[in-house]
Design a protein around this motif. Structure first.
Motif, short mmCIF file in Angstrom:
data_model
loop_
_atom_site.label_atom_id
_atom_site.label_comp_id
_atom_site.label_asym_id
_atom_site.label_seq_id
_atom_site.Cartn_x
_atom_site.Cartn_y
_atom_site.Cartn_z
N THR A 38 6.19 -2.44 -2.71
CA THR A 38 6.32 -0.98 -2.79
C THR A 38 4.98 -0.27 -2.63
O THR A 38 4.84 0.88 -2.99
CB THR A 38 7.03 -0.48 -4.07
N SER A 39 3.99 -0.96 -2.08
CA SER A 39 2.66 -0.37 -1.91
C SER A 39 1.97 -0.99 -0.69
O SER A 39 2.20 -2.15 -0.36
CB SER A 39 1.80 -0.64 -3.14
N PHE A 40 1.11 -0.19 -0.05
CA PHE A 40 0.25 -0.71 1.01
C PHE A 40 -1.19 -0.85 0.52
O PHE A 40 -2.06 -1.26 1.27
CB PHE A 40 0.27 0.20 2.24
N THR A 41 -1.45 -0.50 -0.73
CA THR A 41 -2.82 -0.50 -1.23
C THR A 41 -3.04 -1.31 -2.50
O THR A 41 -4.15 -1.77 -2.73
CB THR A 41 -3.31 0.94 -1.48
N ASP A 42 -2.03 -1.49 -3.33
CA ASP A 42 -2.20 -2.14 -4.63
C ASP A 42 -2.12 -3.66 -4.49
O ASP A 42 -1.03 -4.24 -4.46
CB ASP A 42 -1.15 -1.62 -5.60
N GLN A 43 -3.28 -4.30 -4.43
CA GLN A 43 -3.33 -5.75 -4.23
C GLN A 43 -2.64 -6.52 -5.34
O GLN A 43 -2.07 -7.59 -5.10
CB GLN A 43 -4.78 -6.20 -4.08
N ALA A 44 -2.68 -6.00 -6.56
CA ALA A 44 -2.04 -6.69 -7.68
C ALA A 44 -0.53 -6.79 -7.47
O ALA A 44 0.09 -7.80 -7.84
CB ALA A 44 -2.34 -5.97 -8.99
N LYS A 45 0.07 -5.76 -6.88
CA LYS A 45 1.52 -5.80 -6.64
C LYS A 45 1.87 -6.88 -5.61
O LYS A 45 2.85 -7.61 -5.78
CB LYS A 45 2.02 -4.44 -6.17
N CYS A 46 1.07 -6.99 -4.55
CA CYS A 46 1.32 -8.03 -3.55
C CYS A 46 1.08 -9.41 -4.14
O CYS A 46 1.80 -10.36 -3.83
CB CYS A 46 0.46 -7.82 -2.32
N ALA A 73 3.72 -12.47 -4.16
CA ALA A 73 3.32 -13.76 -3.61
C ALA A 73 3.46 -14.88 -4.64
O ALA A 73 3.97 -15.96 -4.33
CB ALA A 73 1.88 -13.68 -3.10
N GLU A 74 3.01 -14.63 -5.85
CA GLU A 74 3.12 -15.66 -6.90
C GLU A 74 4.58 -16.00 -7.19
O GLU A 74 4.90 -17.18 -7.43
CB GLU A 74 2.41 -15.19 -8.17
N ASN A 75 5.46 -15.02 -7.16
CA ASN A 75 6.89 -15.28 -7.36
C ASN A 75 7.42 -16.17 -6.24
O ASN A 75 8.23 -17.08 -6.50
CB ASN A 75 7.68 -13.97 -7.43
N GLN A 76 7.01 -15.92 -5.01
CA GLN A 76 7.47 -16.74 -3.89
C GLN A 76 6.90 -18.15 -3.97
O GLN A 76 7.62 -19.12 -3.69
CB GLN A 76 7.14 -16.07 -2.56
N LEU A 77 5.65 -18.27 -4.35
CA LEU A 77 5.05 -19.60 -4.51
C LEU A 77 5.77 -20.37 -5.61
O LEU A 77 6.01 -21.58 -5.48
CB LEU A 77 3.56 -19.48 -4.83
N GLY A 125 -0.55 -4.24 4.78
CA GLY A 125 -1.84 -3.56 4.85
C GLY A 125 -2.84 -4.13 3.86
O GLY A 125 -2.90 -5.33 3.63
N GLY A 126 -3.63 -3.25 3.24
CA GLY A 126 -4.64 -3.68 2.28
C GLY A 126 -4.07 -4.37 1.07
O GLY A 126 -4.72 -5.21 0.46
N CYS A 127 -2.86 -4.04 0.69
CA CYS A 127 -2.18 -4.69 -0.43
C CYS A 127 -2.05 -6.18 -0.17
O CYS A 127 -2.10 -7.00 -1.09
CB CYS A 127 -0.80 -4.06 -0.62
N GLY A 128 -1.92 -6.55 1.08
CA GLY A 128 -1.70 -7.95 1.46
C GLY A 128 -2.81 -8.88 1.06
O GLY A 128 -2.61 -10.11 1.01
N VAL A 129 -4.01 -8.35 0.78
CA VAL A 129 -5.10 -9.21 0.32
C VAL A 129 -4.66 -9.94 -0.94
O VAL A 129 -5.02 -11.10 -1.16
CB VAL A 129 -6.39 -8.41 0.09
N GLY A 130 -3.85 -9.32 -1.76
CA GLY A 130 -3.33 -9.95 -2.97
C GLY A 130 -2.44 -11.15 -2.66
O GLY A 130 -2.28 -12.04 -3.50
N THR A 131 -1.87 -11.18 -1.48
CA THR A 131 -1.04 -12.31 -1.06
C THR A 131 -1.88 -13.56 -0.89
O THR A 131 -1.43 -14.67 -1.17
CB THR A 131 -0.31 -11.99 0.25
#
Length: 143
Positions: free
Chosen positions: A108-116, A120-124, A136-142
């Protein structure tokens, strides 16, 4: 167009997981210029431009090599441009390696890395071996 949607993603992948952050191919690269098997996969999915979906093939093959046929896609906001990339990823992953399970989640964000990172952790935790981000930038959290 919103510049957040076009943000460049950089980061370092965790060594125990394979991360596919972004795959950029020139728009001129058509499915016909790739191997016949990959080209057929793209065309079966209805994509005439390789860059829309080749990451799905790569992810599925990498997950298969790792011993699990589970991959994940982390989207930012659920909007048509993001959904198109995820649909291509999913279709081609499943065509390239039949039986591949594709987990899809949105931050639900393109900027909040913690949300991504949370998505990602749930999928892992569900066994995903390779993650693809369209956030976008949020994806760095992935990563």
């Amino acid at each position: 167009m919103n510049p957040e949607l076009m943000a460049t993603t950089t980061g370092t992948a965790k060594s125990e997981h394979i991360g596919v952050a972004m795959l950029e191919l020139p728009a001129e690269v058509e499915a016909q210029t790739l191997s016949p098997q990959i080209a057929r996969t793209f065309l079966q999915c209805g994509f005439d431009r390789a860059r829309r979906a080749c990451v799905g093939v790569l992810a599925a093959k990498m997950a298969q090599k790792a011993g699990k046929n589970i991959v994940g896609a982390v989207g930012g906001v659920q909007i048509p441009p993001v959904d198109i990339w995820i649909a291509g990823f999913k279709c081609c992953a499943q065509k390239a390696v039949p039986g591949t399970k594709v987990l899809v989640g949105y931050s639900t964000s393109f900027t909040d890395q913690a949300k991504c990172k949370t998505v990602a952790e749930n999928q892992l935790a569900q066994g995903a071996q390779v993650l693809f981000q369209v956030a976008g930038g949020c994806g760095v959290g992935t990563l």
